[in-house]
Motif scaffolding. Sequence first.
Motif, PDB file in Angstrom:
ATOM      1  N   LYS A   1       0.607  -1.126  -0.020  1.00  0.00           N
ATOM      2  CA  LYS A   1       0.071   0.198  -0.174  1.00  0.00           C
ATOM      3  C   LYS A   1       0.734   1.289   0.028  1.00  0.00           C
ATOM      4  O   LYS A   1       1.801   1.130   0.498  1.00  0.00           O
ATOM      5  CB  LYS A   1      -0.836  -0.052   1.430  1.00  0.00           C
ATOM      6  N   PHE A   2       0.660   2.419  -0.924  1.00  0.00           N
ATOM      7  CA  PHE A   2       1.308   2.878  -1.124  1.00  0.00           C
ATOM      8  C   PHE A   2       0.644   4.841  -0.519  1.00  0.00           C
ATOM      9  O   PHE A   2      -0.551   4.566  -1.218  1.00  0.00           O
ATOM     10  CB  PHE A   2       2.316   3.659  -2.643  1.00  0.00           C
ATOM     11  N   PRO A   3       1.256   6.247  -0.165  1.00  0.00           N
ATOM     12  CA  PRO A   3       0.500   6.833   0.026  1.00  0.00           C
ATOM     13  C   PRO A   3       0.169   7.585  -1.513  1.00  0.00           C
ATOM     14  O   PRO A   3       0.341   6.994  -2.144  1.00  0.00           O
ATOM     15  CB  PRO A   3       1.700   8.229   0.873  1.00  0.00           C
ATOM     16  N   GLN A   4      -1.193   8.297  -1.243  1.00  0.00           N
ATOM     17  CA  GLN A   4      -1.886   8.724  -2.937  1.00  0.00           C
ATOM     18  C   GLN A   4      -2.206  10.256  -2.381  1.00  0.00           C
ATOM     19  O   GLN A   4      -2.029  10.518  -1.214  1.00  0.00           O
ATOM     20  CB  GLN A   4      -3.511   8.326  -2.045  1.00  0.00           C
ATOM     21  N   SER A   5      -1.641  10.683  -3.734  1.00  0.00           N
ATOM     22  CA  SER A   5      -1.881  12.153  -3.342  1.00  0.00           C
ATOM     23  C   SER A   5      -3.207  13.259  -2.963  1.00  0.00           C
ATOM     24  O   SER A   5      -4.073  12.097  -3.207  1.00  0.00           O
ATOM     25  CB  SER A   5      -1.041  12.731  -4.884  1.00  0.00           C
ATOM     26  N   THR A   6      -3.313  14.163  -2.012  1.00  0.00           N
ATOM     27  CA  THR A   6      -4.579  14.194  -1.870  1.00  0.00           C
ATOM     28  C   THR A   6      -5.112  16.143  -1.774  1.00  0.00           C
ATOM     29  O   THR A   6      -3.691  16.504  -1.830  1.00  0.00           O
ATOM     30  CB  THR A   6      -4.876  13.719  -0.831  1.00  0.00           C
ATOM     31  N   SER A   7      -6.060  16.540  -2.221  1.00  0.00           N
ATOM     32  CA  SER A   7      -6.441  17.862  -1.438  1.00  0.00           C
ATOM     33  C   SER A   7      -7.213  17.904  -0.250  1.00  0.00           C
ATOM     34  O   SER A   7      -8.360  17.619   0.068  1.00  0.00           O
ATOM     35  CB  SER A   7      -6.978  18.594  -3.107  1.00  0.00           C
ATOM     36  N   ILE A   8      -7.241  19.400   0.522  1.00  0.00           N
ATOM     37  CA  ILE A   8      -8.269  19.429   1.534  1.00  0.00           C
ATOM     38  C   ILE A   8      -7.603  20.259   2.064  1.00  0.00           C
ATOM     39  O   ILE A   8      -6.721  21.045   0.789  1.00  0.00           O
ATOM     40  CB  ILE A   8      -7.206  18.762   3.084  1.00  0.00           C
ATOM     41  N   GLU A   9      -8.548  21.150   2.660  1.00  0.00           N
ATOM     42  CA  GLU A   9      -8.193  22.308   3.258  1.00  0.00           C
ATOM     43  C   GLU A   9      -8.318  22.378   4.092  1.00  0.00           C
ATOM     44  O   GLU A   9      -7.405  21.718   5.490  1.00  0.00           O
ATOM     45  CB  GLU A   9     -10.285  22.579   3.530  1.00  0.00           C
ATOM     46  N   GLU A  10      -7.667  23.906   4.916  1.00  0.00           N
ATOM     47  CA  GLU A  10      -6.768  24.202   6.075  1.00  0.00           C
ATOM     48  C   GLU A  10      -7.253  23.971   6.966  1.00  0.00           C
ATOM     49  O   GLU A  10      -8.390  24.809   7.784  1.00  0.00           O
ATOM     50  CB  GLU A  10      -6.042  25.734   5.784  1.00  0.00           C
ATOM     51  N   GLY A  11      -6.459  23.592   8.218  1.00  0.00           N
ATOM     52  CA  GLY A  11      -7.520  22.912   9.429  1.00  0.00           C
ATOM     53  C   GLY A  11      -7.242  20.932   9.353  1.00  0.00           C
ATOM     54  O   GLY A  11      -8.107  21.271  10.251  1.00  0.00           O
ATOM     55  N   ALA A  12      -7.496  20.445   8.719  1.00  0.00           N
ATOM     56  CA  ALA A  12      -8.419  19.591   7.600  1.00  0.00           C
ATOM     57  C   ALA A  12      -7.267  19.057   8.491  1.00  0.00           C
ATOM     58  O   ALA A  12      -5.967  19.169   8.339  1.00  0.00           O
ATOM     59  CB  ALA A  12      -8.720  19.338   6.722  1.00  0.00           C
ATOM     60  N   GLN A  13      -6.974  17.381   8.628  1.00  0.00           N
ATOM     61  CA  GLN A  13      -6.527  16.209   9.304  1.00  0.00           C
ATOM     62  C   GLN A  13      -5.807  15.652   7.465  1.00  0.00           C
ATOM     63  O   GLN A  13      -6.630  16.125   6.623  1.00  0.00           O
ATOM     64  CB  GLN A  13      -6.695  15.138   9.892  1.00  0.00           C
ATOM     65  N   ALA A  14      -4.710  15.924   7.216  1.00  0.00           N
ATOM     66  CA  ALA A  14      -3.713  15.046   6.227  1.00  0.00           C
ATOM     67  C   ALA A  14      -3.610  13.182   6.561  1.00  0.00           C
ATOM     68  O   ALA A  14      -2.751  13.881   8.151  1.00  0.00           O
ATOM     69  CB  ALA A  14      -3.154  15.313   5.789  1.00  0.00           C
ATOM     70  N   LYS A  15      -3.962  12.548   5.846  1.00  0.00           N
ATOM     71  CA  LYS A  15      -2.966  11.004   6.658  1.00  0.00           C
ATOM     72  C   LYS A  15      -2.687  10.421   5.608  1.00  0.00           C
ATOM     73  O   LYS A  15      -3.351  10.368   4.682  1.00  0.00           O
ATOM     74  CB  LYS A  15      -4.093  10.476   7.877  1.00  0.00           C
ATOM     75  N   PHE A  16      -1.462   9.975   5.603  1.00  0.00           N
ATOM     76  CA  PHE A  16      -0.986   9.298   4.203  1.00  0.00           C
ATOM     77  C   PHE A  16      -0.478   8.814   4.705  1.00  0.00           C
ATOM     78  O   PHE A  16       0.362   8.234   6.033  1.00  0.00           O
ATOM     79  CB  PHE A  16       0.226   9.623   3.985  1.00  0.00           C
ATOM     80  N   ASN A  17      -0.806   6.547   4.542  1.00  0.00           N
ATOM     81  CA  ASN A  17      -0.711   5.398   5.050  1.00  0.00           C
ATOM     82  C   ASN A  17       0.250   4.650   3.897  1.00  0.00           C
ATOM     83  O   ASN A  17       0.389   4.689   3.013  1.00  0.00           O
ATOM     84  CB  ASN A  17      -1.814   4.460   5.016  1.00  0.00           C
ATOM     85  N   CYS A  18       1.509   3.686   4.412  1.00  0.00           N
ATOM     86  CA  CYS A  18       2.589   2.498   3.746  1.00  0.00           C
ATOM     87  C   CYS A  18       2.827   0.810   4.150  1.00  0.00           C
ATOM     88  O   CYS A  18       2.103   1.379   4.979  1.00  0.00           O
ATOM     89  CB  CYS A  18       3.296   3.197   2.744  1.00  0.00           C
ATOM     90  N   SER A  19       2.526   0.014   3.438  1.00  0.00           N
ATOM     91  CA  SER A  19       2.727  -1.012   4.226  1.00  0.00           C
ATOM     92  C   SER A  19       3.105  -1.872   2.694  1.00  0.00           C
ATOM     93  O   SER A  19       3.465  -0.917   2.033  1.00  0.00           O
ATOM     94  CB  SER A  19       1.188  -1.493   4.548  1.00  0.00           C
TER      95      SER A  19
END
Length: 351
Positions: free
Chosen positions: A262-280
């Motif tokens: 599993k690899f991290p995926q690119s994403t767009s968020i708003e300021e103040g939101a959580q950003a979470k990335f996973n890999c295995s």
Amino acid sequence: MVSVFISRGERIAHYRSVTLNIKAQTIITGVCIISTEKEDRSAPSFTQNLSPQFVNEGERLTLTCQLEGKPEPDVEWYWNGVLVKPDDMVKVRYSAGTCTLVIAETILDDEGDYTCKATNLEGVATTKTSVQIKPKPAPVKTEAVESSRGESGAQQAPRFKTHPQGQIVQDGDKVVLKCDVTGSPRPDVVWLHNGKEIPNSEDFAYENDNGTYRLLIAEIFPEDTGLYTCEASNAAGDATSSCTVKVIVPDEPDMEGPVFVKFPQSTSIEEGAQAKFNCSFEGDSPVQVKWSKDGQDLEESDRIKLSQDGNSFILEIPSALSTDAGIYSVKATSDKGSSSWMFTLSVGMAI
């Protein structure tokens, strides 16, 4: 006794042999000159010449040609005989035999003859073409049009609503990279592979469907593995999004390091939101992971959380700031070697 003298400029090695006969008190000397000059030098030669271009005023102009020569030639561009100097609007690149000149937004004065000149110690070569710029039609302003646009007529820099996503694919697969980009005026988009612009062609086709941009790779090969970047630009600014594409060959072992399950995926968020990335990673062999942003290593802090469960890893930013936007990388190391994956985080200003 043997002494060696080498002249770098002429690439000539001089070997002096001195034989001493003590009894006879005679000295025999000799000089052997061996040329080490390499035979693989060649004058510059364009394997693909520039082709004529016809673009609308305000559109992006890209001129590309293919070059070979040893040693690697120096490349210069000329417009109507005047040396082109790169700036914010004009970019020139030369990489792996591909010469590129890009004008982000053309004006009528850009029309004319363009020449690419290549020079090395063995000679000079040039290729020349013409560029025509079609003027924009005169704007039609009416009260109805102006009122209907309202504030929406303001310029807006490009922004990625969705990003091109990293993929693990097999040799020979058809691959599609897709993203949604907003902006006013409508952004111009180019795709790059490992920092080199990809020309629009049958093998690597560009598509734009009302703000959804695609790069269609008809048949991917192992040498196409690497970092793919979408660059979007307009008069208000620019934005980029990058992702990793890895090509595997069936029945051939991957010797480059830990294998991503599993690899991290690119994403767009708003300021103040959580950003979470996973890999295995595959297997039970211990894996060490290093996260980085824009080339700088990340360490755990009050704002950045790093965690691990066996060979699964998480990067978390509980409350993202606009300064957290950028290109991220995770590098994994084991006794097999190392492997890495790159992805993008966009953070929009909260309204």
